[in-house]
Design a protein around this motif. Structure first.
Motif, PDB file in Angstrom:
ATOM      1  N   SER A 190       0.832  -1.205   0.000  1.00 35.75           N
ATOM      2  CA  SER A 190       0.000   0.000   0.000  1.00 35.75           C
ATOM      3  C   SER A 190       0.870   1.259   0.000  1.00 35.75           C
ATOM      4  O   SER A 190       2.008   1.262   0.467  1.00 35.75           O
ATOM      5  CB  SER A 190      -0.937   0.006   1.213  1.00 35.75           C
ATOM      6  OG  SER A 190      -0.206  -0.023   2.417  1.00 35.75           O
ATOM      7  N   GLN A 191       0.316   2.306  -0.573  1.00 34.99           N
ATOM      8  CA  GLN A 191       0.996   3.591  -0.664  1.00 34.99           C
ATOM      9  C   GLN A 191       0.052   4.692  -0.207  1.00 34.99           C
ATOM     10  O   GLN A 191      -1.147   4.464  -0.022  1.00 34.99           O
ATOM     11  CB  GLN A 191       1.434   3.858  -2.112  1.00 34.99           C
ATOM     12  CG  GLN A 191       2.405   2.824  -2.660  1.00 34.99           C
ATOM     13  CD  GLN A 191       2.637   3.003  -4.152  1.00 34.99           C
ATOM     14  OE1 GLN A 191       1.700   3.116  -4.934  1.00 34.99           O
ATOM     15  NE2 GLN A 191       3.890   3.045  -4.567  1.00 34.99           N
ATOM     16  N   LEU A 192       0.600   5.872  -0.039  1.00 32.11           N
ATOM     17  CA  LEU A 192      -0.202   7.005   0.399  1.00 32.11           C
ATOM     18  C   LEU A 192      -0.256   8.033  -0.726  1.00 32.11           C
ATOM     19  O   LEU A 192       0.789   8.512  -1.189  1.00 32.11           O
ATOM     20  CB  LEU A 192       0.417   7.625   1.655  1.00 32.11           C
ATOM     21  CG  LEU A 192      -0.501   8.425   2.581  1.00 32.11           C
ATOM     22  CD1 LEU A 192      -1.698   7.581   3.012  1.00 32.11           C
ATOM     23  CD2 LEU A 192       0.268   8.909   3.798  1.00 32.11           C
ATOM     24  N   LYS A 193      -1.463   8.326  -1.179  1.00 29.55           N
ATOM     25  CA  LYS A 193      -1.661   9.342  -2.208  1.00 29.55           C
ATOM     26  C   LYS A 193      -1.979  10.663  -1.515  1.00 29.55           C
ATOM     27  O   LYS A 193      -2.945  10.758  -0.762  1.00 29.55           O
ATOM     28  CB  LYS A 193      -2.801   8.931  -3.138  1.00 29.55           C
ATOM     29  CG  LYS A 193      -3.155   9.966  -4.190  1.00 29.55           C
ATOM     30  CD  LYS A 193      -4.215   9.398  -5.132  1.00 29.55           C
ATOM     31  CE  LYS A 193      -4.665  10.405  -6.156  1.00 29.55           C
ATOM     32  NZ  LYS A 193      -5.589   9.819  -7.160  1.00 29.55           N
ATOM     33  N   VAL A 194      -1.152  11.663  -1.778  1.00 33.51           N
ATOM     34  CA  VAL A 194      -1.323  12.976  -1.143  1.00 33.51           C
ATOM     35  C   VAL A 194      -1.741  13.977  -2.219  1.00 33.51           C
ATOM     36  O   VAL A 194      -1.090  14.101  -3.260  1.00 33.51           O
ATOM     37  CB  VAL A 194      -0.018  13.447  -0.467  1.00 33.51           C
ATOM     38  CG1 VAL A 194      -0.228  14.789   0.224  1.00 33.51           C
ATOM     39  CG2 VAL A 194       0.457  12.393   0.534  1.00 33.51           C
ATOM     40  N   MET A 195      -2.833  14.694  -1.955  1.00 33.10           N
ATOM     41  CA  MET A 195      -3.399  15.636  -2.925  1.00 33.10           C
ATOM     42  C   MET A 195      -3.312  17.055  -2.366  1.00 33.10           C
ATOM     43  O   MET A 195      -3.930  17.358  -1.339  1.00 33.10           O
ATOM     44  CB  MET A 195      -4.846  15.250  -3.231  1.00 33.10           C
ATOM     45  CG  MET A 195      -4.963  13.873  -3.874  1.00 33.10           C
ATOM     46  SD  MET A 195      -6.553  13.045  -3.582  1.00 33.10           S
ATOM     47  CE  MET A 195      -6.298  12.420  -1.904  1.00 33.10           C
ATOM     48  N   PHE A 196      -2.535  17.883  -3.032  1.00 34.04           N
ATOM     49  CA  PHE A 196      -2.350  19.267  -2.602  1.00 34.04           C
ATOM     50  C   PHE A 196      -3.407  20.171  -3.230  1.00 34.04           C
ATOM     51  O   PHE A 196      -3.966  19.862  -4.288  1.00 34.04           O
ATOM     52  CB  PHE A 196      -0.952  19.757  -2.985  1.00 34.04           C
ATOM     53  CG  PHE A 196       0.155  19.041  -2.273  1.00 34.04           C
ATOM     54  CD1 PHE A 196       0.646  19.507  -1.062  1.00 34.04           C
ATOM     55  CD2 PHE A 196       0.706  17.879  -2.811  1.00 34.04           C
ATOM     56  CE1 PHE A 196       1.667  18.838  -0.409  1.00 34.04           C
ATOM     57  CE2 PHE A 196       1.725  17.207  -2.161  1.00 34.04           C
ATOM     58  CZ  PHE A 196       2.205  17.688  -0.951  1.00 34.04           C
ATOM     59  N   GLU A 197      -3.644  21.289  -2.577  1.00 32.52           N
ATOM     60  CA  GLU A 197      -4.644  22.236  -3.074  1.00 32.52           C
ATOM     61  C   GLU A 197      -4.216  22.863  -4.404  1.00 32.52           C
ATOM     62  O   GLU A 197      -5.043  23.147  -5.268  1.00 32.52           O
ATOM     63  CB  GLU A 197      -4.878  23.335  -2.037  1.00 32.52           C
ATOM     64  CG  GLU A 197      -5.968  24.319  -2.415  1.00 32.52           C
ATOM     65  CD  GLU A 197      -6.122  25.423  -1.388  1.00 32.52           C
ATOM     66  OE1 GLU A 197      -7.254  25.665  -0.973  1.00 32.52           O
ATOM     67  OE2 GLU A 197      -5.100  26.039  -1.020  1.00 32.52           O
ATOM     68  N   ASN A 198      -2.911  23.065  -4.576  1.00 32.95           N
ATOM     69  CA  ASN A 198      -2.431  23.665  -5.814  1.00 32.95           C
ATOM     70  C   ASN A 198      -1.041  23.121  -6.160  1.00 32.95           C
ATOM     71  O   ASN A 198      -0.358  22.530  -5.310  1.00 32.95           O
ATOM     72  CB  ASN A 198      -2.385  25.200  -5.714  1.00 32.95           C
ATOM     73  CG  ASN A 198      -1.553  25.671  -4.532  1.00 32.95           C
ATOM     74  OD1 ASN A 198      -0.343  25.485  -4.496  1.00 32.95           O
ATOM     75  ND2 ASN A 198      -2.218  26.287  -3.553  1.00 32.95           N
ATOM     76  N   GLU A 199      -0.628  23.332  -7.385  1.00 37.26           N
ATOM     77  CA  GLU A 199       0.645  22.794  -7.862  1.00 37.26           C
ATOM     78  C   GLU A 199       1.838  23.494  -7.230  1.00 37.26           C
ATOM     79  O   GLU A 199       2.902  22.893  -7.072  1.00 37.26           O
ATOM     80  CB  GLU A 199       0.718  22.904  -9.390  1.00 37.26           C
ATOM     81  CG  GLU A 199      -0.207  21.929 -10.109  1.00 37.26           C
ATOM     82  CD  GLU A 199       0.008  21.914 -11.602  1.00 37.26           C
ATOM     83  OE1 GLU A 199       1.170  21.903 -12.044  1.00 37.26           O
ATOM     84  OE2 GLU A 199      -0.996  21.919 -12.342  1.00 37.26           O
ATOM     85  N   GLU A 200       1.663  24.757  -6.861  1.00 31.49           N
ATOM     86  CA  GLU A 200       2.773  25.505  -6.260  1.00 31.49           C
ATOM     87  C   GLU A 200       3.162  24.903  -4.913  1.00 31.49           C
ATOM     88  O   GLU A 200       4.347  24.775  -4.588  1.00 31.49           O
ATOM     89  CB  GLU A 200       2.379  26.979  -6.097  1.00 31.49           C
ATOM     90  CG  GLU A 200       3.528  27.909  -5.790  1.00 31.49           C
ATOM     91  CD  GLU A 200       4.629  27.887  -6.849  1.00 31.49           C
ATOM     92  OE1 GLU A 200       5.810  27.964  -6.452  1.00 31.49           O
ATOM     93  OE2 GLU A 200       4.324  27.771  -8.047  1.00 31.49           O
ATOM     94  N   LEU A 201       2.167  24.524  -4.132  1.00 33.10           N
ATOM     95  CA  LEU A 201       2.435  23.916  -2.827  1.00 33.10           C
ATOM     96  C   LEU A 201       3.087  22.545  -3.003  1.00 33.10           C
ATOM     97  O   LEU A 201       4.025  22.193  -2.284  1.00 33.10           O
ATOM     98  CB  LEU A 201       1.130  23.781  -2.046  1.00 33.10           C
ATOM     99  CG  LEU A 201       1.233  23.287  -0.601  1.00 33.10           C
ATOM    100  CD1 LEU A 201       2.146  24.196   0.226  1.00 33.10           C
ATOM    101  CD2 LEU A 201      -0.148  23.213   0.035  1.00 33.10           C
ATOM    102  N   LYS A 202       2.604  21.797  -3.971  1.00 29.62           N
ATOM    103  CA  LYS A 202       3.210  20.499  -4.262  1.00 29.62           C
ATOM    104  C   LYS A 202       4.660  20.672  -4.696  1.00 29.62           C
ATOM    105  O   LYS A 202       5.550  19.926  -4.276  1.00 29.62           O
ATOM    106  CB  LYS A 202       2.428  19.786  -5.357  1.00 29.62           C
ATOM    107  CG  LYS A 202       3.071  18.459  -5.778  1.00 29.62           C
ATOM    108  CD  LYS A 202       2.716  18.125  -7.196  1.00 29.62           C
ATOM    109  CE  LYS A 202       3.571  17.001  -7.710  1.00 29.62           C
ATOM    110  NZ  LYS A 202       3.252  16.627  -9.100  1.00 29.62           N
TER     111      LYS A 202
END
Length: 210
Positions: free
Chosen positions: A111-123
């Motif tokens: 298993s892995q953890l998918k992390v979703m940021f609010e915007n590409e700049e933060l990512k």
């Protein structure tokens, strides 16, 4: 005399038949070439459509990362989010529930953890900080200590394409292969130009030049 006339007529008949057959062969070759050209056009059109579809799918993933190497990924996303926060503290990137979410993908040890940021700049900030830090699983608070890997989330097509791009980089002594905003990029030297790799054909063209 009649025999000679018969033979001449027979030869003439054969000549006419051969000419007719040659014309038919030329017409057939022309038709075959036309069909082959049309097939190439369709193949090109299909390749363009597949590339555009893949680009659209990738654009939906450009704010996400995949974290692997964590010993225990819970079904409870609240606990997993706390793990992400502890990783971000180590990276010195400030994250809150308002700007990031996560979920587990896969099962068990894989298993892995998918992390979703609010915007590409933060990512982007998160990924740049990751480059400067060697992360291991003890840092978010786990007993086990082994490397944590954080990668851009890619479509299945781009995963394979990026793997092949990295293989090409090693084989042909290119210096860099990386992901930027969902795009696969390659560079021969420090001062060389960025080469965008969108399809396997792009790699094939580079192979022909080397």
């Amino acid at each position: 005399m009649e025999k000679l006339e018969f033979l001449i007529a027979h030869v003439e008949d054969l000549r006419n038949k051969l000419e007719t057959q040659e014309k038919a062969n030329k017409a057939l070759k022309k038709e075959v070439k036309h069909i082959a050209d049309e097939q190439q056009k369709w193949k090109g059109a299909v390749a363009v459509l597949k590339s555009e579809r893949n680009r659209d799918e990738q654009s939906k993933l450009n704010k996400n990362v995949i974290i692997s190497g964590l010993p225990k990924i819970k079904e409870n996303n609240e606990e997993n989010l706390n793990t992400v926060f502890r990783i971000s503290e180590k990276l010195e990137v400030n994250l809150t529930k308002e700007v990031v979410t996560c979920k587990r993908i896969g099962k068990g040890a894989n298993s892995q953890l998918k992390v979703m940021f609010e915007n590409e700049e933060l990512k982007k900030k998160f990924m740049e900080a990751k480059k400067k830090t060697n992360l291991n699983s003890s840092q978010p608070g786990f007993v086990e200590k082994h490397p944590i890997y954080i990668n851009h989330e890619l479509t299945s097509e781009n995963q394979l394409l990026f793997k092949n791009t990295r293989d090409f980089k090693r084989q042909y002594n290119y210096k860099f292969a990386w992901i930027s905003q969902g795009r696969i990029l390659l560079k021969k030297t420090e001062t060389g130009r960025n080469i965008e790799i969108n399809t396997e054909e792009d790699l094939n063209k580079l192979i022909q030049k080397n």
